[in-house]
Enzyme design. Structure first.
Site, mmCIF file in Angstrom:
data_model
loop_
_atom_site.group_PDB
_atom_site.id
_atom_site.type_symbol
_atom_site.label_atom_id
_atom_site.label_comp_id
_atom_site.label_asym_id
_atom_site.label_seq_id
_atom_site.Cartn_x
_atom_site.Cartn_y
_atom_site.Cartn_z
ATOM 1 N N SER A 132 -7.679 27.344 -26.433
ATOM 2 C CA SER A 132 -8.602 26.417 -25.789
ATOM 3 C C SER A 132 -9.597 27.150 -24.894
ATOM 4 O O SER A 132 -9.279 28.207 -24.329
ATOM 5 C CB SER A 132 -7.794 25.417 -24.950
ATOM 6 N N PRO A 133 -10.818 26.614 -24.746
ATOM 7 C CA PRO A 133 -11.767 27.221 -23.803
ATOM 8 C C PRO A 133 -11.180 27.249 -22.393
ATOM 9 O O PRO A 133 -10.669 26.234 -21.914
ATOM 10 C CB PRO A 133 -12.984 26.289 -23.874
ATOM 11 N N GLN A 136 -18.405 27.811 -26.834
ATOM 12 C CA GLN A 136 -18.614 26.495 -26.231
ATOM 13 C C GLN A 136 -19.832 26.591 -25.312
ATOM 14 O O GLN A 136 -19.821 27.349 -24.336
ATOM 15 C CB GLN A 136 -17.392 26.063 -25.428
ATOM 16 N N TYR A 140 -19.453 17.911 -16.433
ATOM 17 C CA TYR A 140 -20.615 18.778 -16.452
ATOM 18 C C TYR A 140 -21.832 17.975 -16.926
ATOM 19 O O TYR A 140 -21.736 16.761 -17.127
ATOM 20 C CB TYR A 140 -20.332 20.018 -17.302
ATOM 21 N N ARG A 200 -2.865 27.231 -21.166
ATOM 22 C CA ARG A 200 -1.906 27.984 -20.359
ATOM 23 C C ARG A 200 -0.878 28.762 -21.179
ATOM 24 O O ARG A 200 -0.529 29.890 -20.813
ATOM 25 C CB ARG A 200 -1.213 27.045 -19.362
#
Length: 775
Positions: A419-420, A500, A582, A724
């Site tokens: 994941s980013p 991304q 964002y 994580r």
């Protein structure tokens, strides 16, 4: 100690019995407004874990319950005329009336005063004359209402109606049956709670009792709109029972259903911020509820009673005992409620799964709460899981997570995505990725994942979150990123790497995460822009400038230039970041977009600018390379993005050419209340995938390869993004393959690392055991 118990259900009675047994000097009174023989509902299911606690705490109650239990192992799932059975599940049930009778007898034997047909005095009055007041007065607790300011309850009413009924015969298994009626989908949940006695003769059973042929609880459930369309909102108990019996006549073998003061109910989830106030404590449904589809209401109440009694025994005073009780039980209850919410949401969205293949549908149902998983179900019933995998075309010996998946012209060798993750480690403060990014992304690419994503790469200096964020707005950025993609393609062949792209919007100009997340820079701040002039944290973060028309075009062009640069840099996939508050996410959420022009208002207006950016980027991104969009499917805040909004967003981006939707949640407003827990965001991805039929990437505390296998095989997600776990173990995917004994093409070890593809040996654990025991 004088103890008052409000409510004579299983939880209140068992708490009274335990407290009296632990200290016979206690004076305990139970108030129950109904008569001893009155009860609502029929059967009660208890787990082996709960029974173990009862056996340890009160063997006499345990022995009495053991004599009453009906046990079975199978679950039957009936859909479109086909019955699939999964075994090895282990259930124990008995009639609620029998359970109460056992507890009544135990309480009387111990000298507890039971006051039936008597309303309890108000909790405040009892609290003045008793040392402890246990409020076990159910989901409609008057005690909780009276002390609402202290307990701070949150009640959520859900979208289905259901009714508790009974059949006068014993089902052979726990039965789920789906009926597709002219009004909509109706589901049946049924299980036995009494077996026939040898030599029994038919007789008409009393309401709430067990018939001579045994008895089963039958719960019929459907969406509110289906319930109204069927006219059940105008039916009394008898008419409702007759309607349900007609719909499920095959399951009931043509027999009737009966009620017991039964009515159609909309389930209500109860959560309290606190469980005690002074010397008054909540227990069972008064404190918390969990949907009946995971059978935990009585279980939780009985376990509450066990914990409360133990804490009162262990702690030096009542105040500390009540604090210890809540500390012990709250995480257990929270976990159960998460599972229950996932289960009830699955049934609310049942219609979206009806076209799944039969075995996948059954597997999806069995794993809906995330407590039963692929690996767990294989232990219970390996033949059933093999049948599910065979139906899905999974090659023998291949875990579902190692199936390939195609996005556009890109084929990913497995379903795992790194994941980013923002690293805040651009060394020069000018957005250029360095050696850290080469090692960080390169290591995870060699770790076996099908797709490795960069952090959010910013499209302009003003679009950075922190000075440590990377960018793609200068020539040196493209050169540095090309170094990373070349390494991945050369040293980890078969691994795809994606970029991304995003803009920080009002969440920019902040410190590095470890220096104070979301805190403004002590100096050197740059001006912020957003859809509306709303600071992220008023009084903390600066107020952004509300973007005007020409400025929107400028930012759109910045995304386009970054996309062109990303293509030249060799990225295999591009993701547009429209999540987490964002800039583009700020347009989508009604909490952050207060515009009154064509870029605000309803969802169509709020989608306008993100779609303009998407279209412009898609036009310059190479046609064969896939493009995805990450969204926040909920803001976890009142008035924010709804589930329906999320589906509409996903539909819009898909219609504009998105190859998949990366479904995240939250981080849009600082006062969010996310429902954290294992795989807690995956239901949102599930809903989008199975409503629209579009590929989705699920993300959010997916922590094990078992979770990935479960989500993919159930059809809830196509890809799973883990963050994580890949920080803990860069080779997470390869280790997942090794732990499952998989050596196929979905997880090849890099040639230099092949010697490490087996689990290293540990110290000896098989030493000879003593052959003789001397007494």
């Amino acid at each position: 100690m004088r103890v008052a118990v409000i409510g004579g259900g299983p939880g209140g009675l068992y708490a009274a019995a335990l407290l009296k047994r632990l200290d016979p000097a206690r004076e305990i009174t139970v108030w129950e407004r109904n008569a001893p023989q009155d009860t609502f509902g029929f059967g009660v299911v208890l787990s082996d874990e709960t029974l173990g606690g009862i056996e340890h705490a009160d063997p006499e109650v345990y022995r009495a319950l053991q004599a009453e239990f009906v046990r079975w192992d199978d679950i039957d799932i009936v859909h479109r005329g086909r019955t699939l059975t999964s075994g090895g599940h282990g259930f124990a049930a008995l009639g609620r009336r029998r359970l109460l009778a056992v507890l009544h007898r135990r309480c009387r034997d111990l000298g507890i005063e039971l006051r039936f047909c008597t309303e309890a005095p108000p909790a405040a009055e009892l609290a003045r004359s008793y040392d402890l007041v246990i409020a076990a007065d159910g989901v409609h607790s008057t005690t909780r209402t009276a002390y609402a300011d202290a307990f701070r309850p949150r009640l959520t009413t859900h979208r289905c109606r259901y009714i508790w009924l009974a059949a006068d015969f014993a089902f052979d298994a726990f039965r789920f049956e789906i009926a597709e009626t002219e009004h909509g989908v109706v589901q049946l949940h049924a299980y036995p709670f009494a077996r026939p006695e040898p030599g029994d003769r038919p007789a008409a059973p009393a309401a709430g009792s067990e018939g001579p042929a045994g008895a089963s609880t039958v719960i019929v459930e459907m969406r509110e709109e289906v319930w109204r369309a069927a006219g059940l909102d105008r039916c009394d108990e008898r008419e409702s029972a007759e309607w349900c019996a007609k719909v499920f006549t095959d399951a009931l073998r043509g027999r009737s259903l009966r009620g017991n003061n039964s009515s159609w109910i909309a389930f209500r989830t109860v959560v309290n911020d606190r469980w005690s106030h002074g010397n008054t404590v909540l227990l069972g449904d008064a404190a918390h509820t969990a949907h009946f589809s995971i059978g935990s209401g009585t279980k939780l109440a009985v376990e509450d009673a066990l914990a409360l009694a133990a804490c009162l025994q262990e702690q030096p005073d009542t105040a500390r005992a009540l604090a210890a009780y809540e500390e012990e039980r709250r995480p257990v209850v929270a976990s159960t409620q998460r599972a229950a919410r996932a289960s009830l949401a699955w049934f609310e969205e049942l219609a979206t799964y009806l076209d799944q293949p039969p075995h996948q549908f059954a597997f999806n149902l069995l794993t809906r709460s995330r407590r039963v998983t692929h690996d767990n179900l294989r232990l219970r019933d390996p033949g059933f899981v093999t049948a599910v995998e065979d139906e899905a075309g999974t090659p023998p010996g291949t875990p579902p997570m190692f199936l390939p998946f195609r996005l556009g012209e890109l084929t990913l060798r497995n379903r795992v995505v790194v994941s980013p993750m923002d690293m805040y480690s651009a060394a020069d403060g000018n957005g250029t990725p360095g050696d850290f990014h080469l090692v960080h992304l390169g290591a995870r690419a060699m770790g076996g994942a099908g797709l490795v994503m960069t952090e959010m790469v910013c499209v302009s200096p003003e679009g950075r979150i922190t000075p440590g964020c990377t960018g793609l707005y200068a020539p040196e950025h493209e050169t540095a990123w090309r170094r990373v993609t070349d390494f991945v393609h050369t040293s980890a062949p078969g691994t795809a790497i994606g970029v991304q792209l995003g803009h920080s919007g009002r969440k920019g100009s902040t410190r590095l995460m470890w220096d104070g997340i979301d805190q403004p820079l002590p100096h050197g701040n740059w001006p912020l822009v957003a859809p509306s002039a709303l600071p992220y944290r008023p009084g903390v973060n600066q107020t952004p400038h509300a973007l005007a028309g020409p400025e929107l075009a400028l930012i759109r062009d910045q995304f386009v230039r970054a996309a062109v640069s990303a293509a030249r840099a060799g990225f295999d996939l591009l993701e547009l970041h429209c999540a987490h508050g964002y800039l583009l996410s700020g347009f989508l959420s009604p909490l952050t977009n207060h515009r009154t022009d064509s870029y605000g208002g309803d969802l169509t207006g709020r989608l306008r600018f993100p779609l303009e950016v998407f279209d412009a980027v898609r036009a310059v991104w190479p046609a064969g390379r896939p493009m995805t969009v990450r969204i926040s499917a909920t803001d976890w805040a009142d008035g924010g993005t709804t589930a329906a909004d999320a589906v509409a967003m996903a539909r819009a981006f898909t219609e504009h050419g998105a190859d998949a939707i990366d479904v995240s949640t939250g981080q849009v407003v600082p006062d969010e209340r996310p429902d954290f827990g294992r795989s807690y965001q995956t239901p949102f991805a599930d809903r989008i995938r199975n409503t629209l039929g579009v590929p989705v990437i699920a993300v959010g505390a997916i922590s094990s390869w078992d979770d990935v296998n479960s989500l993919v095989l159930a059809g809830r997600a196509d890809l799973c993004a883990l963050a994580r776990p890949h920080l803990y173990d860069p080779h997470w995917t390869l280790h997942a393959a090794a732990e499952q004994g998989y050596t196929g093409p979905g997880a090849p070890w890099p040639l230099p690392y092949q010697a490490g593809s087996r689990t290293p040996p540990t110290g000896r654990t098989d030493a000879p055991k003593p052959r003789l025991t001397l007494r």
